[in-house]
Design an enzyme around this catalytic site. Structure first.
Site, PDB file in Angstrom:
ATOM      1  N   CYS A 137      -3.393  11.063   1.268  1.00  0.00           N
ATOM      2  CA  CYS A 137      -2.496   9.455   0.922  1.00  0.00           C
ATOM      3  C   CYS A 137      -0.986  10.279   0.688  1.00  0.00           C
ATOM      4  CB  CYS A 137      -3.348   9.094  -0.215  1.00  0.00           C
ATOM      5  SG  CYS A 137      -4.932   9.048   1.066  1.00  0.00           S
ATOM      6  N   LYS A 157       0.569  -1.365  -0.127  1.00  0.00           N
ATOM      7  CA  LYS A 157       0.216  -0.020  -0.558  1.00  0.00           C
ATOM      8  C   LYS A 157       1.225   1.080  -0.132  1.00  0.00           C
ATOM      9  CE  LYS A 157      -3.246   3.191   0.646  1.00  0.00           C
ATOM     10  NZ  LYS A 157      -4.199   3.385   0.223  1.00  0.00           N
TER      11      LYS A 157
HETATM   12  N1  SAJ Z   1      -1.367  14.591  -8.806  1.00  0.00           N
HETATM   13  C1  SAJ Z   1       0.002  15.329  -9.540  1.00  0.00           C
HETATM   14  N2  SAJ Z   1       0.116  15.211 -11.024  1.00  0.00           N
HETATM   15  C2  SAJ Z   1       0.281  14.150 -11.141  1.00  0.00           C
HETATM   16  C3  SAJ Z   1      -1.045  13.116 -10.896  1.00  0.00           C
HETATM   17  C4  SAJ Z   1      -1.796  13.621  -9.383  1.00  0.00           C
HETATM   18  O1  SAJ Z   1       0.449  16.647  -9.638  1.00  0.00           O
HETATM   19  O2  SAJ Z   1      -0.392  13.433 -12.425  1.00  0.00           O
HETATM   20  C5  SAJ Z   1      -2.039  15.415  -7.721  1.00  0.00           C
HETATM   21  C6  SAJ Z   1      -2.829  15.420  -7.227  1.00  0.00           C
HETATM   22  O3  SAJ Z   1      -3.233  17.188  -7.772  1.00  0.00           O
HETATM   23  C7  SAJ Z   1      -2.925  15.991  -5.851  1.00  0.00           C
HETATM   24  C8  SAJ Z   1      -1.816  14.516  -5.948  1.00  0.00           C
HETATM   25  O4  SAJ Z   1      -0.967  14.539  -6.153  1.00  0.00           O
HETATM   26  O5  SAJ Z   1      -2.468  16.922  -5.260  1.00  0.00           O
HETATM   27  C9  SAJ Z   1      -2.811  12.983  -4.992  1.00  0.00           C
HETATM   28  O6  SAJ Z   1      -4.109  12.815  -5.890  1.00  0.00           O
HETATM   29  P1  SAJ Z   1      -4.320  11.567  -6.993  1.00  0.00           P
HETATM   30  O7  SAJ Z   1      -5.503  11.349  -8.120  1.00  0.00           O
HETATM   31  O8  SAJ Z   1      -2.660  10.931  -7.854  1.00  0.00           O
HETATM   32  O9  SAJ Z   1      -4.738   9.701  -5.588  1.00  0.00           O
HETATM   33  P2  SAJ Z   1      -4.951  10.083  -4.273  1.00  0.00           P
HETATM   34  O10 SAJ Z   1      -4.561  10.439  -3.971  1.00  0.00           O
HETATM   35  O11 SAJ Z   1      -6.952  11.050  -4.159  1.00  0.00           O
HETATM   36  O12 SAJ Z   1      -5.693   8.691  -4.090  1.00  0.00           O
HETATM   37  C10 SAJ Z   1      -4.327   8.099  -4.295  1.00  0.00           C
HETATM   38  C11 SAJ Z   1      -4.582   6.688  -5.092  1.00  0.00           C
HETATM   39  N3  SAJ Z   1      -2.895   5.878  -5.688  1.00  0.00           N
HETATM   40  C12 SAJ Z   1      -2.537   5.661  -6.518  1.00  0.00           C
HETATM   41  O13 SAJ Z   1      -3.094   5.950  -7.617  1.00  0.00           O
HETATM   42  C13 SAJ Z   1      -0.993   5.046  -6.009  1.00  0.00           C
HETATM   43  C14 SAJ Z   1      -5.448   5.571  -4.564  1.00  0.00           C
HETATM   44  O14 SAJ Z   1      -5.531   4.380  -5.514  1.00  0.00           O
HETATM   45  C15 SAJ Z   1      -5.253   5.220  -2.989  1.00  0.00           C
HETATM   46  O15 SAJ Z   1      -6.126   4.943  -2.745  1.00  0.00           O
HETATM   47  C16 SAJ Z   1      -4.959   6.454  -2.355  1.00  0.00           C
HETATM   48  O16 SAJ Z   1      -4.742   7.801  -2.906  1.00  0.00           O
HETATM   49  C17 SAJ Z   1      -5.476   6.401  -0.378  1.00  0.00           C
HETATM   50  O17 SAJ Z   1      -6.180   6.397   0.340  1.00  0.00           O
HETATM   51  O18 SAJ Z   1      -4.549   6.611  -0.542  1.00  0.00           O
END
Ligand code: SAJ
Length: 428
Positions: A259, A205
């Site tokens: 996360c 995870k």
């Molecule tokens: N972000 C970027 N660039 C990207 C992708 C995301 O700057 O290319 C930023 C987003 O704006 C945001 C942050 O990253 O601030 C996180 O967003 P996210 O959509 O990547 O993820 P979370 O935090 O909403 O959800 C993640 C997910 N993990 C993965 O994709 C590996 C989700 O599957 C998990 O269940 C969740 O964390 C969790 O609960 O741990």
């Protein structure tokens, strides 16, 4: 399988959807939370968070009689711990809520029970923290009580869909535990279910989110490099990703949420000296709000005072502002003292800089920063925006707006990561 009585402790972004899912699949659910607002709302069939379709599902579950909320952990067949594990000031995991939840189970724990930890936790938590607490019941943990870590992996905004469709990891403290928990989740999980040990599941995870964090840091580093070298990072990303084995991520104003901005620290905590890329990536991503702040100041001309920020949540189309990098960005402007700030977010009702719509927020501004690319911001009337602003500058931190449409409306368009606009600050 037999319908179970399941006590789910923690009714947040994971616990509540999981409760609703089990309840609508015939199990009897008691949702436990210490927050009165959440418990009262749930007992009336209502929810306090924004997540597509969750309101309808919760209502149906409560009406069916299969879901109710309580402040107290009650006797049950299964206990699922889904409480928050925030990070402390010193970047160690705060396990207080997990400890409290586990302690609350001890007095009602019976032979034949299953205890599941869903909360994201440092490697070793199940074996070294959870099991010793449960052992206070006097029961044989692993024989009379089965225990597993089942990390939640669902993406906010797609939680209900992903709860069903994602593959699920089950890390039991023994094979018996893994098998029993697999049977339980098979009630609704349509993805593959993989069995492993508890500590491997904990590490999986954490590494999933760390993988994303490191990749985002790489994209953010690329953005800074491109600004320095006079290249557009977004072109580099688009073209490099034509390679079959490359998937560059997107730069942005930072990484937020509970996360990805948090979990990598749980690995660093366990092995600080070995976690080099992981720590550096966290630092790179954490520095992005400051970079956006500095770039904004550079775009602003003399006498320019007012800035409007569009979007404050940690990512688009959610109402969650936890660990949002945009709050950090706002702080930098506030610390300046001479900036007049406005912020508008259609998903967040309580903002210190209140405005009822985007144009009201942008009125008299010298710079509008697109910080979060909510769907609503796709439909901006740029001519109207230009007409209400005092100086026509927009900074797009997400490559969300079309440069030609924006400039055709008389606005100057700046894009984070585009070094072709000559606004690089990396050389300072
Ligand atoms: N972000 C970027 N660039 C990207 C992708 C995301 O700057 O290319 C930023 C987003 O704006 C945001 C942050 O990253 O601030 C996180 O967003 P996210 O959509 O990547 O993820 P979370 O935090 O909403 O959800 C993640 C997910 N993990 C993965 O994709 C590996 C989700 O599957 C998990 O269940 C969740 O964390 C969790 O609960 O741990």
């Amino acid at each position: 399988m037999n319908k179970k009585k399941i006590c789910i402790i923690g009714l947040g972004y994971i616990g509540l959807p999981t409760a609703a899912m089990f309840a609508t699949h015939g199990h009897k659910i008691i949702g436990v939370d210490i927050n009165k607002k959440i418990v009262d709302a749930l007992n009336m069939g209502e929810i306090t968070i924004e997540e597509p379709y969750l309101d309808k599902m919760v209502k149906a579950a409560v009406l069916s009689g299969n879901l109710r909320a309580s402040y107290k952990t009650e006797e049950a067949d299964v206990f699922i711990i889904a409480v928050g594990t925030p990070v402390n000031e010193d970047k160690t995991a705060n396990m207080d809520a997990v400890i409290q939840a586990a302690e609350s189970i001890v007095p009602v724990l019976r032979e034949g029970n299953i205890v599941i930890l869903e909360s994201t936790s440092p490697p070793g938590t199940v074996n070294n923290l959870l099991c010793p607490i449960l052992a206070k019941s006097g029961l044989d943990i692993g024989e009379q009580v089965l225990v597993a870590h089942c990390p939640e992996r669902v993406l906010p905004g797609r939680i209900l869909l992903e709860l069903v469709e994602n593959n699920k990891l089950i890390g039991g403290i023994n094979q018996k535990s893994s098998e029993a928990v697999k049977e339980l989740y098979s009630t609704f999980v349509k993805g593959e279910i993989y069995l492993t040990d508890a500590t491997t599941a904990e590490m999986c995870k954490l590494m999933e989110n760390t993988f994303r964090d490191v990749n985002i840091a790489l994209a953010n580093e690329l953005a800074l490099l491109c600004e320095d070298l006079g290249i557009n990072a977004w072109d580099v990303i688009q073209l490099s990703n034509k390679h079959p084995r490359v998937n560059l991520h997107q730069p942005g104003p930072g990484v937020g949420g509970h996360c990805i901005a948090v979990d990598p620290w749980f690995i660093v905590e366990k092995s600080p000296e070995l976690s080099r890329i992981i720590r550096l990536s966290r630092q790179i991503n954490d520095e992005m709000p400051r970079y956006v702040y500095k770039k904004s100041r550079k775009i602003m001309g003399p006498g320019h005072k007012k800035i409007t920020i569009l979007g404050v949540t940690y990512k688009p189309n959610v109402d969650d502002i936890r660990e949002s990098p945009i709050l950090k960005l706002i702080e930098y402007f506030e610390d300046d003292g001479d900036i007049e700030l406005a912020a508008y977010d259609p998903h967040v009702a309580e903002l210190p800089y209140k405005a009822s719509n985007l144009y009201e927020a942008a009125s008299g501004s010298h710079l509008v920063i697109l910080a979060v690319h909510h769907d609503q911001f796709k439909r901006v009337d740029f001519r109207k925006l230009a007409s209400v602003m005092a100086a026509p500058n927009v900074l797009d931190t997400r490559n969300f707006w079309d440069e030609n449409t924006v400039t055709a409306s008389g606005l100057s368009y700046y894009l984070l990561g585009n070094g072709k606009t000559g606004i690089a600050i990396t050389k300072e």
